[in-house]
Write a protein that holds these residues in place. Structure first.
Motif, PDB file in Angstrom:
ATOM      1  N   ASP A 185      28.194  52.937  43.426  1.00  0.00           N
ATOM      2  CA  ASP A 185      27.418  54.035  42.846  1.00  0.00           C
ATOM      3  C   ASP A 185      26.062  53.587  42.318  1.00  0.00           C
ATOM      4  OD1 ASP A 185      29.473  55.745  43.444  1.00  0.00           O
ATOM      5  OD2 ASP A 185      30.185  55.996  41.391  1.00  0.00           O
ATOM      6  N   SER A 186      26.046  52.520  41.533  1.00  0.00           N
ATOM      7  CA  SER A 186      24.796  52.082  40.916  1.00  0.00           C
ATOM      8  C   SER A 186      23.802  51.588  41.966  1.00  0.00           C
ATOM      9  CB  SER A 186      25.066  50.978  39.884  1.00  0.00           C
ATOM     10  OG  SER A 186      25.709  49.864  40.499  1.00  0.00           O
ATOM     11  N   VAL A 187      24.314  50.924  43.010  1.00  0.00           N
ATOM     12  CA  VAL A 187      23.426  50.421  44.052  1.00  0.00           C
ATOM     13  C   VAL A 187      22.905  51.579  44.897  1.00  0.00           C
ATOM     14  CG1 VAL A 187      23.201  48.819  45.986  1.00  0.00           C
ATOM     15  CG2 VAL A 187      24.722  48.255  44.085  1.00  0.00           C
ATOM     16  N   TRP A 188      23.737  52.546  45.167  1.00  0.00           N
ATOM     17  CA  TRP A 188      23.292  53.728  45.898  1.00  0.00           C
ATOM     18  C   TRP A 188      22.175  54.441  45.136  1.00  0.00           C
ATOM     19  CZ3 TRP A 188      21.712  56.636  49.386  1.00  0.00           C
ATOM     20  CH2 TRP A 188      21.615  58.022  49.268  1.00  0.00           C
ATOM     21  N   SER A 189      22.312  54.495  43.830  1.00  0.00           N
ATOM     22  CA  SER A 189      21.268  55.124  43.019  1.00  0.00           C
ATOM     23  C   SER A 189      19.953  54.370  43.168  1.00  0.00           C
ATOM     24  CB  SER A 189      21.685  55.171  41.553  1.00  0.00           C
ATOM     25  OG  SER A 189      20.681  55.760  40.754  1.00  0.00           O
ATOM     26  N   ARG A 190      20.018  53.043  43.217  1.00  0.00           N
ATOM     27  CA  ARG A 190      18.799  52.242  43.394  1.00  0.00           C
ATOM     28  C   ARG A 190      18.199  52.441  44.777  1.00  0.00           C
ATOM     29  NH1 ARG A 190      21.921  48.245  40.517  1.00  0.00           N
ATOM     30  NH2 ARG A 190      22.186  46.929  42.377  1.00  0.00           N
ATOM     31  N   LEU A 191      19.065  52.580  45.790  1.00  0.00           N
ATOM     32  CA  LEU A 191      18.552  52.831  47.127  1.00  0.00           C
ATOM     33  C   LEU A 191      17.852  54.190  47.187  1.00  0.00           C
ATOM     34  CD1 LEU A 191      18.161  52.242  50.122  1.00  0.00           C
ATOM     35  CD2 LEU A 191      20.511  53.048  50.525  1.00  0.00           C
ATOM     36  N   ALA A 192      18.445  55.188  46.567  1.00  0.00           N
ATOM     37  CA  ALA A 192      17.824  56.515  46.553  1.00  0.00           C
ATOM     38  C   ALA A 192      16.444  56.461  45.889  1.00  0.00           C
ATOM     39  CB  ALA A 192      18.739  57.502  45.837  1.00  0.00           C
ATOM     40  N   ASP A 193      16.350  55.709  44.794  1.00  0.00           N
ATOM     41  CA  ASP A 193      15.052  55.546  44.131  1.00  0.00           C
ATOM     42  C   ASP A 193      14.062  54.844  45.057  1.00  0.00           C
ATOM     43  OD1 ASP A 193      15.908  56.779  41.815  1.00  0.00           O
ATOM     44  OD2 ASP A 193      16.396  54.892  40.783  1.00  0.00           O
ATOM     45  N   THR A 194      14.513  53.795  45.734  1.00  0.00           N
ATOM     46  CA  THR A 194      13.643  53.043  46.643  1.00  0.00           C
ATOM     47  C   THR A 194      13.157  53.925  47.786  1.00  0.00           C
ATOM     48  OG1 THR A 194      14.831  50.998  46.096  1.00  0.00           O
ATOM     49  CG2 THR A 194      13.516  50.986  48.101  1.00  0.00           C
TER      50      THR A 194
ATOM     51  N   LEU B 183      12.638  44.760  53.961  1.00  0.00           N
ATOM     52  CA  LEU B 183      13.404  43.784  53.180  1.00  0.00           C
ATOM     53  C   LEU B 183      12.737  43.527  51.830  1.00  0.00           C
ATOM     54  CD1 LEU B 183      14.501  41.171  55.864  1.00  0.00           C
ATOM     55  CD2 LEU B 183      16.009  42.538  54.412  1.00  0.00           C
ATOM     56  N   VAL B 184      11.425  43.405  51.816  1.00  0.00           N
ATOM     57  CA  VAL B 184      10.696  43.210  50.559  1.00  0.00           C
ATOM     58  C   VAL B 184      10.901  44.406  49.633  1.00  0.00           C
ATOM     59  CG1 VAL B 184       8.400  43.006  49.534  1.00  0.00           C
ATOM     60  CG2 VAL B 184       8.972  41.679  51.575  1.00  0.00           C
ATOM     61  N   LEU B 185      10.813  45.589  50.182  1.00  0.00           N
ATOM     62  CA  LEU B 185      10.970  46.809  49.397  1.00  0.00           C
ATOM     63  C   LEU B 185      12.380  46.928  48.826  1.00  0.00           C
ATOM     64  CD1 LEU B 185       9.461  49.438  48.588  1.00  0.00           C
ATOM     65  CD2 LEU B 185      10.397  50.479  50.674  1.00  0.00           C
ATOM     66  N   LEU B 186      13.373  46.661  49.636  1.00  0.00           N
ATOM     67  CA  LEU B 186      14.766  46.765  49.181  1.00  0.00           C
ATOM     68  C   LEU B 186      15.083  45.695  48.150  1.00  0.00           C
ATOM     69  CD1 LEU B 186      16.412  47.513  52.633  1.00  0.00           C
ATOM     70  CD2 LEU B 186      16.283  49.090  50.687  1.00  0.00           C
ATOM     71  N   ASP B 187      14.562  44.506  48.346  1.00  0.00           N
ATOM     72  CA  ASP B 187      14.782  43.436  47.369  1.00  0.00           C
ATOM     73  C   ASP B 187      14.182  43.817  46.019  1.00  0.00           C
ATOM     74  OD1 ASP B 187      15.503  40.747  46.480  1.00  0.00           O
ATOM     75  OD2 ASP B 187      13.354  40.359  46.532  1.00  0.00           O
ATOM     76  N   ALA B 188      12.984  44.381  46.034  1.00  0.00           N
ATOM     77  CA  ALA B 188      12.337  44.814  44.786  1.00  0.00           C
ATOM     78  C   ALA B 188      13.156  45.896  44.098  1.00  0.00           C
ATOM     79  CB  ALA B 188      10.925  45.318  45.083  1.00  0.00           C
ATOM     80  N   GLY B 189      13.874  46.687  44.896  1.00  0.00           N
ATOM     81  CA  GLY B 189      14.688  47.757  44.328  1.00  0.00           C
ATOM     82  C   GLY B 189      16.098  47.327  43.974  1.00  0.00           C
ATOM     83  N   GLY B 190      16.424  46.069  44.202  1.00  0.00           N
ATOM     84  CA  GLY B 190      17.761  45.582  43.861  1.00  0.00           C
ATOM     85  C   GLY B 190      18.851  46.075  44.802  1.00  0.00           C
ATOM     86  N   VAL B 191      18.486  46.296  46.070  1.00  0.00           N
ATOM     87  CA  VAL B 191      19.434  46.797  47.065  1.00  0.00           C
ATOM     88  C   VAL B 191      19.796  45.672  48.038  1.00  0.00           C
ATOM     89  CG1 VAL B 191      19.831  48.483  48.895  1.00  0.00           C
ATOM     90  CG2 VAL B 191      18.432  49.102  46.899  1.00  0.00           C
TER      91      VAL B 191
END
Length: 396
Positions: A252-261, A303-311
């Motif tokens: 759940d928490s990671v999905w929330s970060r992906l949605a934000d990203t 990959l850079v974008l997802l890493d910055a978002g913690g995904v």
């Protein structure tokens, strides 16, 4: 050739018989961490792995690394006598012949234990040393099939697939190594050895998660699902402009970060995707939504974008990607190894990494019989005359 070895298993000696992968990979794991592994090969033939490798025969330099290679005809009475001499001061005997072969050669565990009660015999076979299938020939592929792995490998639209590696053999060898070290710990208590019986099909079965109780309790048989885990979303391979990327954001928490990203924070609270169960029910449409977003990026930029978002995300690597990756470089996950024939031999390093007693690659798989003089002349004290007579007879 390096002799001052390092690693947690320095001081232990293993005599390796057999060939191919299921047994020798266990020997590689032991030798990587410092054990003296003396590999026995048939004179004039050697392990078939010496000829294996796509493009060039570079498999044996890996699976034979850190081992001392000698030739010995175990089918001859003199060869059997020599191996008994070797086993008097050995900690382990590793073999992956068809069950019954050592007994036919008068090298059963009962006979060997009489000369070395602390000997640990590590036996790797397709179906184990007992049961109605014990005498059958067994390869890794058969163990993967019977252990349940092949049925689940691949896309549901195709027949069961091979995963591209000899994973059944490697699993059996890994469990054999684990069993050898368990037996060694027990020997510290009792001073006595025992037999480690590692079957390929059981080693595959051991990693099959909850597939069997899912059937016995719920009547469910898992099916091939390709790149997804059913009801676990989002976790899939997604397209980019120059390739593909794997994203795992099912928590759940990671999905929330992906949605934000993605710039779509509202998706995290959308009833269709707000929790694990809802995302599982809408897995296909969620993957389509994410794919539409990822298609606008190059893999490196995403990959850079997802890493910055913690995904959690990663490119699907090939060998050239591994060689270019700074993480692999920083941890020396791949190392270049000097070899008399191959000038640019790079292979995987020793794993796992131990902080105080790290293993090493002291040398690649050596030439057939490279250590005959050292082992027969040095360890067993044979004279040159005796060794020459054995060579002429085809014993060594």
């Amino acid at each position: 050739m390096a002799e001052n070895r390092h690693g947690a298993l320095v001081g232990l000696r293993m005599i390796e018989m057999g060939q191919l992968i299921a047994g020798p990979f266990c020997g590689q794991l032991m030798a990587d961490h410092g054990a003296e592994v003396i590999k026995i090969e048939l004179p004039g033939q050697g392990d078939p792995m010496r000829q294996w490798g796509q493009g060039k025969p570079v498999w044996f330099p890996v699976v034979g690394r850190n081992k001392k290679c000698i030739t010995l005809n175990l089918r001859s009475a003199k060869g059997q006598d020599i191996v008994r001499r070797l086993l008097k001061n050995a900690d382990f005997l590793l073999e992956n012949f068809r069950p019954g072969t050592l007994e036919k050669w008068n090298l059963s565990y009962e006979e060997l234990r009489a000369i070395n009660k602390g000997l640990i015999m590590v036996r790797v076979s397709g179906f184990g040393q007992t049961g109605p299938y014990a005498g059958r020939a067994g390869y890794g592929s058969i163990g993967e099939a019977m252990g349940g792995m092949r049925y689940l490998a691949g896309d549901p639209s195709t027949p069961p697939s091979r995963i591209g590696l000899s994973i059944g053999d490697s699993l059996a060898a890994t469990f054999a190594c684990l069993g050898a070290l368990m037996a060694l710990h027990r020997r510290h208590v009792t001073a006595e050895g025992q037999v480690v019986d590692a079957a390929i099909y059981e080693s595959v079965l051991a990693v099959m998660e909850s597939t069997v109780p899912e059937y016995t309790e719920a009547g469910l048989i898992r099916e091939r699902t390709g790149s997804i885990l059913p009801k676990i979303a989002p976790s899939n391979v997604y397209p980019c402009t120059d390739g593909e990327i794997l994203i795992g954001a099912n928590q759940d928490s990671v999905w929330s970060r992906l949605a934000d990203t993605m710039g779509r924070p509202e998706l995290a609270v959308d009833p269709r995707y707000a929790d694990h169960a809802a995302r599982g029910e809408h897995q296909e449409e969620l993957d389509a939504l994410i794919s539409e977003w990822t298609r606008g990026f190059k893999t490196a930029d995403l990959l850079v974008l997802l890493d910055a978002g913690g995904v959690p995300a990663g490119k699907i690597y090939r060998a050239d990607d591994m060689l270019a990756d700074p993480q692999f470089t920083a941890r020396e996950a791949l190392v270049k190894v000097a070899h008399p024939e191959f000038s640019n031999l790079v292979m995987q390093s020793v794993f796992p990494k131990l902080s105080e007693t790290p293993g090493e690659i002291a040398w690649p798989g050596p030439m057939i019989g490279a250590h005959n003089e050292e082992i027969y002349g040095g360890l067993l004290g044979m004279s040159n005359t005796e060794m020459e007579a054995l060579r002429e007879e085809g014993v060594i």
